[in-house]
Write a protein that holds these residues in place. Structure first.
Motif, PDB file in Angstrom:
ATOM      1  N   GLY A   1       0.822  -1.206   0.000  1.00  9.42           N
ATOM      2  CA  GLY A   1       0.000   0.000   0.000  1.00  9.42           C
ATOM      3  C   GLY A   1       0.852   1.250   0.000  1.00  9.42           C
ATOM      4  N   ASP A   2       0.445   2.229  -0.781  1.00 13.31           N
ATOM      5  CA  ASP A   2       1.152   3.512  -0.880  1.00 13.31           C
ATOM      6  C   ASP A   2       0.089   4.617  -0.879  1.00 13.31           C
ATOM      7  OD1 ASP A   2       2.793   5.646  -1.342  1.00 13.31           O
ATOM      8  OD2 ASP A   2       3.473   5.000  -3.323  1.00 13.31           O
ATOM      9  N   ILE A   3       0.071   5.420   0.181  1.00 12.90           N
ATOM     10  CA  ILE A   3      -0.946   6.460   0.346  1.00 12.90           C
ATOM     11  C   ILE A   3      -0.259   7.820   0.390  1.00 12.90           C
ATOM     12  CG2 ILE A   3      -2.925   7.231   1.691  1.00 12.90           C
ATOM     13  CD1 ILE A   3      -3.158   4.352   0.783  1.00 12.90           C
ATOM     14  N   ASP A   4      -0.739   8.752  -0.416  1.00 11.63           N
ATOM     15  CA  ASP A   4      -0.165  10.100  -0.449  1.00 11.63           C
ATOM     16  C   ASP A   4      -1.281  11.122  -0.233  1.00 11.63           C
ATOM     17  OD1 ASP A   4       1.090  12.516  -0.969  1.00 11.63           O
ATOM     18  OD2 ASP A   4       2.361  11.698  -2.546  1.00 11.63           O
ATOM     19  N   PHE A   5      -1.261  11.770   0.935  1.00  8.68           N
ATOM     20  CA  PHE A   5      -2.205  12.837   1.252  1.00  8.68           C
ATOM     21  C   PHE A   5      -1.491  14.187   1.318  1.00  8.68           C
ATOM     22  CE2 PHE A   5      -5.445   9.804   1.920  1.00  8.68           C
ATOM     23  CZ  PHE A   5      -6.645  10.485   2.049  1.00  8.68           C
ATOM     24  N   SER A   6      -0.432  14.345   0.528  1.00  7.68           N
ATOM     25  CA  SER A   6       0.284  15.621   0.497  1.00  7.68           C
ATOM     26  C   SER A   6      -0.652  16.727   0.032  1.00  7.68           C
ATOM     27  CB  SER A   6       1.495  15.531  -0.434  1.00  7.68           C
ATOM     28  OG  SER A   6       2.433  14.582   0.057  1.00  7.68           O
ATOM     29  N   HIS A   7      -0.441  17.927   0.595  1.00  8.22           N
ATOM     30  CA  HIS A   7      -1.343  19.027   0.259  1.00  8.22           C
ATOM     31  C   HIS A   7      -0.680  20.366   0.558  1.00  8.22           C
ATOM     32  CE1 HIS A   7      -2.073  18.059   4.504  1.00  8.22           C
ATOM     33  NE2 HIS A   7      -2.348  19.351   4.665  1.00  8.22           N
ATOM     34  N   VAL A   8      -1.277  21.408  -0.008  1.00  8.50           N
ATOM     35  CA  VAL A   8      -0.853  22.788   0.234  1.00  8.50           C
ATOM     36  C   VAL A   8      -1.970  23.513   0.965  1.00  8.50           C
ATOM     37  CG1 VAL A   8      -0.183  24.976  -0.820  1.00  8.50           C
ATOM     38  CG2 VAL A   8       0.628  22.823  -1.810  1.00  8.50           C
ATOM     39  N   ASP A   9      -1.611  24.206   2.032  1.00 10.75           N
ATOM     40  CA  ASP A   9      -2.561  25.049   2.760  1.00 10.75           C
ATOM     41  C   ASP A   9      -2.286  26.509   2.424  1.00 10.75           C
ATOM     42  OD1 ASP A   9      -4.020  23.156   4.402  1.00 10.75           O
ATOM     43  OD2 ASP A   9      -2.149  22.856   5.489  1.00 10.75           O
ATOM     44  N   MET A  10      -3.345  27.260   2.139  1.00  6.42           N
ATOM     45  CA  MET A  10      -3.244  28.710   2.022  1.00  6.42           C
ATOM     46  C   MET A  10      -4.209  29.328   3.024  1.00  6.42           C
ATOM     47  SD  MET A  10      -3.627  31.349  -1.214  1.00  6.42           S
ATOM     48  CE  MET A  10      -5.403  31.133  -1.391  1.00  6.42           C
ATOM     49  N   MET A  11      -3.653  30.034   4.008  1.00  6.76           N
ATOM     50  CA  MET A  11      -4.469  30.679   5.029  1.00  6.76           C
ATOM     51  C   MET A  11      -4.532  32.182   4.758  1.00  6.76           C
ATOM     52  SD  MET A  11      -2.406  28.136   6.390  1.00  6.76           S
ATOM     53  CE  MET A  11      -2.409  26.785   7.569  1.00  6.76           C
ATOM     54  N   LEU A  12      -5.730  32.738   4.791  1.00  6.15           N
ATOM     55  CA  LEU A  12      -5.969  34.168   4.709  1.00  6.15           C
ATOM     56  C   LEU A  12      -6.608  34.573   6.034  1.00  6.15           C
ATOM     57  CD1 LEU A  12      -7.469  34.337   1.101  1.00  6.15           C
ATOM     58  CD2 LEU A  12      -5.095  34.745   1.775  1.00  6.15           C
ATOM     59  N   TYR A  13      -5.926  35.413   6.809  1.00  4.81           N
ATOM     60  CA  TYR A  13      -6.382  35.655   8.174  1.00  4.81           C
ATOM     61  C   TYR A  13      -6.112  37.088   8.622  1.00  4.81           C
ATOM     62  CZ  TYR A  13      -1.411  35.138   9.324  1.00  4.81           C
ATOM     63  OH  TYR A  13      -0.046  35.296   9.375  1.00  4.81           O
ATOM     64  N   TYR A  14      -6.841  37.464   9.680  1.00  2.00           N
ATOM     65  CA  TYR A  14      -6.657  38.759  10.326  1.00  2.00           C
ATOM     66  C   TYR A  14      -6.183  38.547  11.760  1.00  2.00           C
ATOM     67  CZ  TYR A  14      -9.259  40.817   6.446  1.00  2.00           C
ATOM     68  OH  TYR A  14      -9.665  41.217   5.198  1.00  2.00           O
ATOM     69  N   GLU A  15      -5.354  39.460  12.243  1.00  3.45           N
ATOM     70  CA  GLU A  15      -4.914  39.433  13.631  1.00  3.45           C
ATOM     71  C   GLU A  15      -5.941  40.191  14.478  1.00  3.45           C
ATOM     72  OE1 GLU A  15      -0.779  40.954  13.124  1.00  3.45           O
ATOM     73  OE2 GLU A  15      -0.280  39.058  14.105  1.00  3.45           O
ATOM     74  N   VAL A  16      -6.792  39.457  15.135  1.00  4.48           N
ATOM     75  CA  VAL A  16      -7.817  40.067  15.978  1.00  4.48           C
ATOM     76  C   VAL A  16      -7.192  40.609  17.261  1.00  4.48           C
ATOM     77  CG1 VAL A  16      -9.988  39.649  17.190  1.00  4.48           C
ATOM     78  CG2 VAL A  16      -9.548  38.542  14.988  1.00  4.48           C
ATOM     79  N   LEU A  17      -6.201  39.889  17.802  1.00  2.36           N
ATOM     80  CA  LEU A  17      -5.412  40.345  18.943  1.00  2.36           C
ATOM     81  C   LEU A  17      -3.940  40.259  18.568  1.00  2.36           C
ATOM     82  CD1 LEU A  17      -7.215  38.522  21.915  1.00  2.36           C
ATOM     83  CD2 LEU A  17      -7.451  40.924  21.237  1.00  2.36           C
ATOM     84  N   ASP A  18      -3.154  41.255  18.997  1.00  3.54           N
ATOM     85  CA  ASP A  18      -1.738  41.274  18.639  1.00  3.54           C
ATOM     86  C   ASP A  18      -0.946  41.927  19.772  1.00  3.54           C
ATOM     87  OD1 ASP A  18       0.660  41.098  17.320  1.00  3.54           O
ATOM     88  OD2 ASP A  18       0.326  42.865  16.061  1.00  3.54           O
ATOM     89  N   ASN A  19      -0.765  41.171  20.859  1.00  9.87           N
ATOM     90  CA  ASN A  19       0.100  41.602  21.954  1.00  9.87           C
ATOM     91  C   ASN A  19       0.699  40.340  22.561  1.00  9.87           C
ATOM     92  OD1 ASN A  19      -2.194  40.771  23.726  1.00  9.87           O
ATOM     93  ND2 ASN A  19      -3.103  42.671  22.924  1.00  9.87           N
TER      94      ASN A  19
END
Length: 240
Positions: free
Chosen positions: A104-122
């Motif tokens: 068996g050979d399983i490949d679940f490789s993937h690319v994630d692209m996150m688009l986000y805002y910083e609601v808190l930044d301290n």
């Protein structure tokens, strides 16, 4: 689910919190994971093959955070998620009543692209947004060149994204947790991660943590799966 994604997107467009400076992040880590569960295959008379593999792969990411209001920050991550091994199958469709060892050979490789805002930044940080998980993989089961069942899948899955982080003052250390999640019809995908970061005054640092990816999909292309991929990872990162 679509209504939830639209609502979150509308809320984020109203956010006025942005990073105060331009920042670029990059890193690489190695994820030693177990892959267990089942996946569809015509090689079995039950149309499902149970797997339990131990493998590992590398994770690369780059992120850009900026001070421009209303525009989301962006993170792109390449995930190498591949596992292989021998599987003893007692219900091979072509050999009724026999037990054979299938590769068996399983490949679940993937690319994630996150688009986000910083609601808190301290010293407490909170990022909220959307992610897009692009799978480009396959499953392949073969037996001594007599049987070969390969399925390819290529799909983009939109997900909700969130990350929380707490900085430990004057130490350079921080702890964090992040999640990507989607649920619709009979399909559920969850990508959960917790870890400890260290960043020096030069921007060079490291990370150790635990990650669990659950992929429960029904008829996404040629793919039907119920897999859990989890394990510990360690890596290095840099903040410009």
């Amino acid at each position: 689910m679509k209504k939830t994604i639209i609502l979150v997107a509308l809320m984020m467009t109203q956010a006025t919190v942005a990073d105060t400076v331009l920042g670029f992040y990059a890193g690489v880590s190695n994820w030693q994971h177990d892959m267990a569960g089942n996946i569809n295959s015509d090689i079995s008379s039950s149309d499902r093959v149970d797997i339990d593999f131990d493998n590992g792969g590398n994770i690369f990411y780059a992120a850009l955070e900026h001070p421009v209001p209303f525009l989301p920050n962006i993170k792109i991550q390449q995930n190498d998620v591949q596992a292989e091994g021998l599987i003893n199958i007692s219900d091979v469709a072509a050999f009724p009543g026999q037990s054979v060892d299938v590769i068996g050979d399983i490949d679940f490789s993937h690319v994630d692209m996150m688009l986000y805002y910083e609601v808190l930044d301290n010293w407490i940080n909170l990022d909220l947004g959307l992610s897009f998980k692009y799978f480009d993989g396959y499953s392949d089961f073969n037996y001594q060149e007599l049987l070969d069942d390969r399925s390819d899948f290529d799909d983009v899955i939109p997900m909700l994204y969130g990350k929380g982080q707490v900085d430990l003052p004057l130490t350079g250390f921080s702890v964090y947790g992040s999640v990507e999640a989607l649920s619709f019809d009979s399909n559920d995908v969850t990508d959960f991660e917790v870890g400890v970061n260290y960043e020096s005054k030069m921007g060079l640092g490291g990370v150790i943590g635990y990650r669990a990816l659950s992929v429960d999909l029904v008829n996404i292309g040629d793919l039907t799966s119920d897999l859990e991929i989890d394990g510990f990872f360690a890596g290095i990162n840099f903040h410009f």
